[in-house]
Motif scaffolding. Structure first.
Motif, short mmCIF file in Angstrom:
data_model
loop_
_atom_site.label_atom_id
_atom_site.label_comp_id
_atom_site.label_asym_id
_atom_site.label_seq_id
_atom_site.Cartn_x
_atom_site.Cartn_y
_atom_site.Cartn_z
N GLY B 188 0.54 -1.42 -0.18
CA GLY B 188 0.11 0.26 0.27
C GLY B 188 0.87 0.78 0.43
N GLU B 192 -3.88 2.36 -3.16
CA GLU B 192 -4.88 2.46 -1.80
C GLU B 192 -5.24 1.38 -2.11
N LEU B 193 -5.07 0.51 -0.81
CA LEU B 193 -5.09 -1.18 -0.59
C LEU B 193 -6.95 -1.50 -1.06
N SER B 194 -7.57 -0.64 -0.39
CA SER B 194 -9.21 -1.15 -1.00
C SER B 194 -9.10 -1.27 -2.18
N VAL B 198 -9.30 -8.45 -4.17
CA VAL B 198 -9.39 -9.09 -2.99
C VAL B 198 -7.94 -10.35 -2.78
N GLN B 201 -5.54 -7.58 -1.51
CA GLN B 201 -5.49 -7.61 0.07
C GLN B 201 -5.43 -9.06 1.05
N SER B 204 -1.29 -8.81 1.42
CA SER B 204 -0.80 -7.97 2.19
C SER B 204 -1.02 -7.97 3.75
N LYS B 205 -2.03 -8.34 3.64
CA LYS B 205 -2.15 -9.16 5.56
C LYS B 205 -1.40 -9.51 5.33
N THR B 210 2.31 -3.20 5.45
CA THR B 210 1.36 -3.01 5.02
C THR B 210 0.79 -2.36 6.31
#
Lengths: 266, 266
Positions: B188, B192-194, B198, B201, B204-205, B210
């Protein structure tokens, strides 16, 4: 030796250096990183960031990201074209061989640039096939002409970087930083108008800037034919200047090798 | 007590000597080129693409993201080379032959790079203030300090793991460059991660940085440490997990290499 024999000999040296460099580079994972991984990640990020901003952004990103791969490969492979010989202990034998060092380096650079052109192809395939975005080249013939002149211009640039890196280690220390400096100054993925005015002359003396301008204009059709021809003219002009400068630099390198015998000292 | 004292000594001596060994060519110009100039040019490139896409009012997003990436510059490249470099410089048999505590020895390799990474992040934020008029007036300095510390630790944790992979592969530069660019893409820093798919995302977690970048953005926007506390704890947990995984691999590599006599096999 007649002029024709000289040409034949040089072509043979170039083709041999080309082949050896190709074979060596394709076993180097870092080269694969430079021509595949990095340009594709840069392409994805640029695509995501510019999707609402640039008309024909897909082809703009293909060309811009491909140019980053081209420059990264030239900087690291071309920059180390002579230094690498020193690391492997082959520089002094090479300097003593009857084949001119400049011609050998030309063959190596040609191989590096040819490989790095794959970065444009990979970016094209990535954006067109995987992302499903329409990627069309507006002026294919002018694009092809721009690619040819880009190759020549990048070889000419590499002919300066190689000797500079060996003559002045400070240049090599800044190698990583120079990667992004040229991305920025050459406007690969944004117009240089975003930069302060004082940087514009620096962009103008860089062949990657003229190459990016010609390729962007021919691929997206955003520039007139006259603009593309002007960029071609600048590419030719600076390539000639770079070749003359490289002649001097190579003379200094060879003198260091033969007279001072200090070339192998790191 | 004596044992604890000895392990602390090994930790700090190992940290210092491996750092000196890695930067054996350490000179102010080299340090400047590697840890100031290079991150600055990378930051400029992405901030300029970002401002081209979103306007200069969004520069803060890219400045903070890329300043925090400096933690990865030290954490990934520095730590990977500190661990992986033992094999290249032929010191691995001595390292594994020594009776020193392995945990002190292993974690110590990251210590100087965590400090270096913190200096790099602060330098990046200062560049943002100087070049892009970043406003830090609402920032709690201690909360930001803690965020930077936790983020550099977590990236160094991943660096420790990558360093171990560097012990069993020839392509250390490929490994650390790829990991660095994966972090650039998924953390990110520039996207923008959002807005990402999916699956990206989710990936990235599981990566360090992050949450560190997200925390830094919140703190600079004026949020308190309590509001980002959970993010920082998760970042710390991820860094610890990677460091422990790296340590396990390190011990396993030592065991297998000693058993098979393959300590220096490439």
């Amino acid at each position: 030796m007649t002029g024709w024999q000289k040409i034949t000999r040089n072509v043979r040296v170039i083709s041999m250096a080309f082949e050896i460099e190709m074979r060596q580079s394709f076993t180097d994972a870092f080269v694969l990183f430079g021509i595949i991984v990095q340009p594709m990640i840069v392409a994805f990020m640029a695509l995501w960031m510019l999707r609402d901003q640039v008309a024909d952004y897909a082809i703009f990103v293909v060309v811009g990201s491909g140019m980053t791969g081209l420059w990264t490969t030239l900087l690291f492979q071309g920059g180390n074209s002579i230094t690498g010989e020193r690391w492997t202990g082959t520089l002094e034998p090479l300097a003593c061989a009857p084949a001119p060092l400049r011609v050998v380096v030309t063959g190596k650079l040609l191989a590096d640039i040819t490989q790095s052109l794959f970065s444009i192809i990979f970016c094209y395939a990535f954006i067109s096939i995987l992302m499903g975005l329409p990627v069309t080249i507006a002026k294919p013939w002018l694009f092809a002409g721009s690619i040819v002149l880009t190759i020549i211009a990048f070889i000419a640039f590499g002919m300066i970087i190689g000797p500079l890196f060996i003559l002045n280690p400070d240049f090599q220390r800044f190698q990583n930083g120079l990667e992004f400096v040229v991305y920025v100054l050459s406007g690969f993925l944004f117009p240089i108008a975003l930069l302060p005015m004082w940087t514009t002359p620096l962009s103008y003396i860089l062949t990657p800037y003229w190459a990016a301008r010609a390729l962007h204009a021919a691929s997206s059709g955003s520039g007139s034919n006259e603009e593309i021809f002007f960029c071609w003219g600048m590419l030719v002009l600076f390539s000639v200047l770079y070749f003359f400068l490289s002649k001097y630099l190579f003379r200094v390198v060879l003198r260091k090798a033969r007279e001072d015998a200090t070339l192998n000292m790191q | 007590m004596e044992k604890i004292k000895l392990n602390i000594k090994i930790f700090f001596e190992g940290a210092y000597l491996s750092y000196v060994g890695l930067f054996r060519w350490l000179r102010p110009a080299t340090y400047f080129a590697t840890l100031v100039f290079s991150p600055l040019t990378q930051m400029l490139f992405f901030v300029l693409i970002g401002t081209y896409a979103d306007g200069s009012s969004h520069a803060y997003f890219y400045v903070i993201g890329n300043a925090l990436m400096n933690a990865a510059m030290s954490g990934i490249y520095g730590v990977t080379m500190s661990i992986g470099g033992e094999r290249w410089s032929g010191t691995l048999p001595y390292l594994f032959g020594a009776p020193a505590n392995r945990m002190s020895l292993f974690i110590g390799r990251a210590f100087m790079h965590i400090l270096n990474g913190m200096v790099g992040v602060v330098t990046g934020l200062l560049w943002g203030w100087l070049l892009f008029n970043m406003d830090y007036s609402a920032t709690s300095p201690w909360a930001l300090f803690l965020t930077i510390l936790v983020t550099t630790f977590s990236t160094a944790g991943l660096g420790l793991l990558m360093g171990c992979i560097g012990l069993i592969t020839r392509n250390v530069m490929f490994v650390n460059n790829t990991v660095y660019f994966i972090l650039l893409l998924f953390s990110g820093a520039n996207l923008e991660l959002s807005s990402l798919p999916v699956w990206m995302q989710v990936v990235s977690k599981f990566l360090p940085l992050t949450r560190g970048i997200a925390s830094a953005r919140l703190i600079i926007a004026g949020h308190s440490l309590a509001e980002v506390g959970s993010l920082l704890l998760e970042e710390l947990a991820i860094g610890t997990f990677y460091a422990l995984l790296g340590y396990t691999l390190f011990r396993w590599f030592e065991f297998v290499a000693k058993k098979r006599g393959t300590l220096e096999v490439f």
